[in-house]
Design a protein around this motif. Sequence first.
Motif, short mmCIF file in Angstrom:
data_model
loop_
_atom_site.label_atom_id
_atom_site.label_comp_id
_atom_site.label_asym_id
_atom_site.label_seq_id
_atom_site.Cartn_x
_atom_site.Cartn_y
_atom_site.Cartn_z
N ARG A 211 0.84 -1.19 0.00
CA ARG A 211 0.00 0.00 0.00
C ARG A 211 0.89 1.25 0.00
O ARG A 211 1.78 1.37 0.84
CB ARG A 211 -0.92 0.00 1.22
N ILE A 212 0.61 2.15 -0.95
CA ILE A 212 1.39 3.38 -1.07
C ILE A 212 0.51 4.56 -0.70
O ILE A 212 -0.53 4.79 -1.32
CB ILE A 212 1.93 3.57 -2.50
N SER A 213 0.91 5.30 0.31
CA SER A 213 0.18 6.48 0.75
C SER A 213 0.82 7.72 0.13
O SER A 213 2.02 7.98 0.30
CB SER A 213 0.24 6.58 2.28
N ALA A 214 0.02 8.49 -0.60
CA ALA A 214 0.53 9.71 -1.24
C ALA A 214 -0.62 10.66 -1.48
O ALA A 214 -1.79 10.27 -1.48
CB ALA A 214 1.22 9.38 -2.57
N GLY A 215 -0.29 11.94 -1.71
CA GLY A 215 -1.28 12.93 -2.05
C GLY A 215 -1.76 12.77 -3.48
O GLY A 215 -1.29 11.92 -4.23
N SER A 216 -2.70 13.61 -3.86
CA SER A 216 -3.32 13.50 -5.18
C SER A 216 -2.31 13.61 -6.31
O SER A 216 -2.36 12.85 -7.28
CB SER A 216 -4.38 14.60 -5.35
N TRP A 217 -1.37 14.54 -6.20
CA TRP A 217 -0.46 14.78 -7.32
C TRP A 217 0.55 13.66 -7.49
O TRP A 217 0.81 13.22 -8.61
CB TRP A 217 0.24 16.12 -7.14
N MET A 218 1.13 13.18 -6.41
CA MET A 218 2.08 12.07 -6.53
C MET A 218 1.36 10.79 -6.95
O MET A 218 1.91 9.98 -7.70
CB MET A 218 2.84 11.86 -5.23
N SER A 219 0.13 10.60 -6.50
CA SER A 219 -0.63 9.43 -6.94
C SER A 219 -0.89 9.51 -8.45
O SER A 219 -0.79 8.50 -9.16
CB SER A 219 -1.96 9.34 -6.18
N HIS A 220 -1.20 10.71 -8.94
CA HIS A 220 -1.39 10.90 -10.38
C HIS A 220 -0.10 10.60 -11.13
O HIS A 220 -0.12 9.91 -12.16
CB HIS A 220 -1.85 12.33 -10.64
N ARG B 14 -5.94 41.24 -17.92
CA ARG B 14 -7.23 41.79 -17.54
C ARG B 14 -7.75 41.23 -16.21
O ARG B 14 -8.32 41.97 -15.39
CB ARG B 14 -8.25 41.51 -18.64
N ASP B 15 -7.57 39.93 -15.99
CA ASP B 15 -8.19 39.25 -14.85
C ASP B 15 -7.16 38.94 -13.77
O ASP B 15 -6.05 38.48 -14.07
CB ASP B 15 -8.87 37.95 -15.30
N CYS B 16 -7.53 39.18 -12.53
CA CYS B 16 -6.58 38.99 -11.42
C CYS B 16 -7.09 38.00 -10.38
O CYS B 16 -6.55 37.93 -9.28
CB CYS B 16 -6.30 40.33 -10.74
N ASN B 17 -8.11 37.23 -10.70
CA ASN B 17 -8.70 36.34 -9.70
C ASN B 17 -7.93 35.03 -9.59
O ASN B 17 -7.21 34.61 -10.50
CB ASN B 17 -10.16 36.06 -10.01
N TRP B 18 -8.11 34.37 -8.43
CA TRP B 18 -7.42 33.13 -8.11
C TRP B 18 -8.43 32.03 -7.77
O TRP B 18 -9.58 32.31 -7.41
CB TRP B 18 -6.47 33.32 -6.93
N VAL B 19 -7.96 30.81 -7.85
CA VAL B 19 -8.74 29.62 -7.47
C VAL B 19 -8.00 28.94 -6.32
O VAL B 19 -6.79 28.74 -6.40
CB VAL B 19 -8.89 28.64 -8.65
N GLY B 20 -8.72 28.59 -5.25
CA GLY B 20 -8.06 27.98 -4.10
C GLY B 20 -8.85 26.82 -3.52
O GLY B 20 -9.96 26.52 -3.95
N ILE B 21 -8.26 26.18 -2.53
CA ILE B 21 -8.92 25.14 -1.74
C ILE B 21 -9.55 25.81 -0.53
O ILE B 21 -8.91 26.61 0.15
CB ILE B 21 -7.91 24.07 -1.28
N ARG C 12 -7.74 17.77 -7.38
CA ARG C 12 -8.12 17.43 -8.75
C ARG C 12 -9.16 18.41 -9.30
O ARG C 12 -9.11 18.80 -10.47
CB ARG C 12 -8.67 16.00 -8.82
N THR C 13 -10.12 18.83 -8.47
CA THR C 13 -11.09 19.82 -8.91
C THR C 13 -10.42 21.16 -9.16
O THR C 13 -10.75 21.87 -10.13
CB THR C 13 -12.22 19.98 -7.87
N LEU C 14 -9.48 21.52 -8.30
CA LEU C 14 -8.70 22.74 -8.51
C LEU C 14 -8.03 22.70 -9.88
O LEU C 14 -8.08 23.68 -10.64
CB LEU C 14 -7.65 22.88 -7.41
N ARG D 153 -7.75 24.52 -15.62
CA ARG D 153 -7.76 24.19 -17.06
C ARG D 153 -8.96 24.85 -17.76
O ARG D 153 -8.91 25.17 -18.95
CB ARG D 153 -7.80 22.68 -17.25
N GLY D 154 -10.04 25.05 -17.03
CA GLY D 154 -11.23 25.67 -17.60
C GLY D 154 -11.16 27.19 -17.67
O GLY D 154 -12.09 27.81 -18.17
N GLY D 155 -10.08 27.77 -17.13
CA GLY D 155 -9.93 29.22 -17.20
C GLY D 155 -10.52 29.99 -16.05
O GLY D 155 -10.81 31.18 -16.17
N ALA D 156 -10.71 29.32 -14.88
CA ALA D 156 -11.35 29.97 -13.75
C ALA D 156 -10.47 31.01 -13.07
O ALA D 156 -10.96 31.86 -12.33
CB ALA D 156 -11.79 28.92 -12.72
N GLY D 157 -9.14 30.94 -13.27
CA GLY D 157 -8.24 31.89 -12.63
C GLY D 157 -6.86 31.31 -12.47
O GLY D 157 -6.51 30.31 -13.11
#
Length: 289
Positions: A95-104, A174-181, A210-212, A217-221
């Motif tokens: 069993r390997i325990s890792a976060g989303s990015w290393m698992s990907h 033009r846009d300065c918004n961010w996306v976060g957890i 993964r949703t972030l 990728r969808g251009g949210a910020g």
Amino acid sequence: MKNESWSDLHLFLHVARQGGLTGAAERTGFSPATIGRRVLALEREMGRTLFTRRQTGYSLTKDGQALLEKVLAMDEAARSIAEWNEGAAEIPMVRISAGSWMSHFMAINLGHLWQPTDAFRICFKTAEARLDLSHREAEIGIRNRFPEGGNLAARPIGEVAYAPFCASHFNMVRDCNWVGIGSEDAITPSARWLLAQTDLWITIWANTPRTLHDLLRGGAGRGVLPCFVGDEDPALVRAGPPIEELRHKQWLVMHNDDRHRPEIRTLIERLAHLVDKHQPLFRGERARS
């Protein structure tokens, strides 16, 4: 009185072991606020005060200590059943325990880690919260810091850099918004770093990495990603230089008594070789122009 659920007792066990809500949150993936509410509900249901709460942490009361002894026995029995069940299979499981990015990363490079002819199987335990390797909740963990105590061994496997990224079609002028957890789910240092930047305008929130990624990728910020994720995605571009305070070393961690088992040793060597081969990517040295 109703029978207390094992999940609530398990949260109680983590709070008792870690001495507070923050440590328990890192182990379980629940937010400190959620754990605090469920522990309080458990106390009310039992009609007993289980913890003395101070600014420095949680300490067990006499009733809490008595309950801990009973829950530890339940936990040991649960592990015994799990080990018995796993023993039913002839081929050992790692069993390997890792976060989303290393698992990907491991998933898309699975051929470098495992082949159908291997005499072991792999189970990916993906969570931003760290599983307890000292109590054998996993055989191998990929961690961002050296383990302390718990009869654990560790092997360094380079560094990980982070940077802001956005979609290639996002208008950075033009846009300065961010996306976060969101704050209740911000377990990782990169998620907490963004929340601490009071001068940045976060307009979209996610509850999983993964949703972030999908939102970026969808251009949210703009959002913060490991460079080995963002630089490999052709739909993304860097939205700024690497964030040096988020750069960290990475470790392969395993129980000291298990690290010489053939299947664990084999997988550790393959993981170390795979990450070493991609070190420029992990260190943020492969940014696309």
